[in-house]
Scaffold this motif. Structure first.
Motif, short mmCIF file in Angstrom:
data_model
loop_
_atom_site.label_atom_id
_atom_site.label_comp_id
_atom_site.label_asym_id
_atom_site.label_seq_id
_atom_site.Cartn_x
_atom_site.Cartn_y
_atom_site.Cartn_z
N GLN A 126 0.86 -1.17 0.00
CA GLN A 126 0.00 0.00 0.00
C GLN A 126 0.90 1.23 0.00
N LEU A 127 0.86 1.98 -1.08
CA LEU A 127 1.66 3.20 -1.21
C LEU A 127 0.94 4.34 -0.51
N VAL A 128 1.71 5.17 0.21
CA VAL A 128 1.15 6.29 0.97
C VAL A 128 2.09 7.48 0.82
N TRP A 129 1.54 8.63 0.49
CA TRP A 129 2.36 9.84 0.43
C TRP A 129 2.72 10.27 1.85
N ALA A 130 4.01 10.45 2.10
CA ALA A 130 4.53 10.94 3.38
C ALA A 130 5.47 12.10 3.06
N THR A 131 4.89 13.16 2.56
CA THR A 131 5.64 14.28 2.02
C THR A 131 4.96 15.60 2.39
N THR A 132 5.75 16.65 2.43
CA THR A 132 5.15 17.96 2.67
C THR A 132 4.34 18.44 1.48
N TRP A 133 4.41 17.73 0.36
CA TRP A 133 3.54 18.03 -0.78
C TRP A 133 2.08 17.73 -0.41
N MET A 134 1.90 16.82 0.54
CA MET A 134 0.60 16.36 1.01
C MET A 134 -0.32 16.02 -0.17
N ALA A 135 -1.56 16.53 -0.20
CA ALA A 135 -2.53 16.15 -1.24
C ALA A 135 -2.08 16.58 -2.64
N GLU A 136 -1.23 17.59 -2.73
CA GLU A 136 -0.74 18.03 -4.03
C GLU A 136 0.06 16.93 -4.72
N ALA A 137 0.61 15.98 -3.96
CA ALA A 137 1.33 14.86 -4.57
C ALA A 137 0.39 14.05 -5.46
N ASN A 138 -0.87 13.89 -5.06
CA ASN A 138 -1.84 13.18 -5.90
C ASN A 138 -2.19 13.97 -7.16
N GLU A 139 -2.21 15.28 -7.05
CA GLU A 139 -2.58 16.13 -8.19
C GLU A 139 -1.45 16.28 -9.19
N VAL A 140 -0.21 16.35 -8.71
CA VAL A 140 0.92 16.71 -9.57
C VAL A 140 1.86 15.53 -9.84
N VAL A 141 2.19 14.77 -8.81
CA VAL A 141 3.21 13.71 -8.95
C VAL A 141 2.59 12.40 -9.43
N SER A 142 1.50 11.97 -8.83
CA SER A 142 0.89 10.68 -9.20
C SER A 142 0.65 10.53 -10.71
N PRO A 143 0.03 11.53 -11.38
CA PRO A 143 -0.22 11.35 -12.82
C PRO A 143 1.07 11.19 -13.62
N ARG A 144 2.13 11.85 -13.21
CA ARG A 144 3.40 11.77 -13.94
C ARG A 144 4.10 10.43 -13.74
N LEU A 145 3.74 9.74 -12.66
CA LEU A 145 4.35 8.43 -12.39
C LEU A 145 3.41 7.28 -12.73
N GLY A 146 2.20 7.59 -13.17
CA GLY A 146 1.24 6.54 -13.48
C GLY A 146 0.67 5.89 -12.23
N LEU A 147 0.63 6.63 -11.13
CA LEU A 147 0.10 6.11 -9.88
C LEU A 147 -1.34 6.57 -9.69
N PRO A 148 -2.15 5.77 -9.02
CA PRO A 148 -3.50 6.22 -8.67
C PRO A 148 -3.38 7.25 -7.53
N ASP A 149 -4.50 7.85 -7.16
CA ASP A 149 -4.49 8.68 -5.96
C ASP A 149 -4.15 7.78 -4.78
N LEU A 150 -3.25 8.27 -3.94
CA LEU A 150 -2.78 7.51 -2.79
C LEU A 150 -3.24 8.16 -1.50
N PRO A 151 -3.35 7.39 -0.43
CA PRO A 151 -3.59 8.01 0.87
C PRO A 151 -2.44 8.98 1.18
N VAL A 152 -2.74 9.97 1.98
CA VAL A 152 -1.76 11.01 2.31
C VAL A 152 -1.66 11.12 3.83
N VAL A 153 -0.44 11.08 4.35
CA VAL A 153 -0.24 11.35 5.77
C VAL A 153 -0.42 12.84 5.97
N GLU A 154 -1.33 13.20 6.85
CA GLU A 154 -1.57 14.61 7.16
C GLU A 154 -0.66 15.00 8.33
#
Length: 168
Positions: free
Chosen positions: A58-86
């Motif tokens: 289970q992939l989880v964003w653990a970055t200060t990008w937070m939800a923006e990682a799903n908007e900007v990084v995930s599409p460029r890597l071919g990843l689905p939206d991932l849970p985000v550590v708040e």
């Protein structure tokens, strides 16, 4: 019989220095050209998304990008939206040498096996997790100038297939 997806190991993903290296990787190409105005996004390697998905965790964003990682990084890597550590809004800074994410990620993982991919982990974080976390964990330090490498993925595969994990 379908695997219990909630029991899979977690992989906590940082972005800067891990998926976006501080130096451009030779031969890396993104699936989408950078149109966000951030030229560092061109340093993403779309192969990383495929290799992360192949880990069957289970992939989880653990970055200060937070939800923006799903908007900007995930599409460029071919990843689905991932849970985000708040992260908490607190400005509390640890003075014991432990990274500010360490205890929060251990709490989020809640005993599940996890891999934390970050360029800022240290031996202090590894010792704390080994002493205080009830489950298996792998905390490699990703070299920030190069980001994730084949060596990193090999180490993760080896750890995931190890006998320290449930069913291993």
């Amino acid at each position: 019989m379908l695997p219990d997806l909630d029991k899979r190991p977690l992989i906590f993903l940082d972005v800067d220095g891990t998926l976006i290296p501080f130096k451009a990787r030779p031969g890396s190409r993104t699936a989408c050209p950078s149109d966000s105005g951030n030229p560092l996004l061109d340093r993403l390697d779309s192969n990383d998304g495929r290799r992360l998905l192949e880990l069957d965790c289970q992939l989880v964003w653990a970055t200060t990008w937070m939800a923006e990682a799903n908007e900007v990084v995930s599409p460029r890597l071919g990843l689905p939206d991932l849970p985000v550590v708040e992260w908490p809004d607190s400005d509390d800074t640890r003075t014991d040498g432990l990274h500010w994410k360490t205890a929060l990620l251990a709490q989020w993982a809640d005993g599940r096996p996890f891999v934390w991919l970050d360029d800022e982990t240290t031996e202090r974080d590894r010792r704390w997790v080994a002493d205080c976390y009830p489950g298996p964990a792998l905390l490699p330090r990703i070299e920030p100038t190069v980001g994730l490498t084949e060596t990193d993925f090999s180490a993760i595969h080896q750890w995931l297939s190890g006998s320290n994990l449930p069913g291993g």
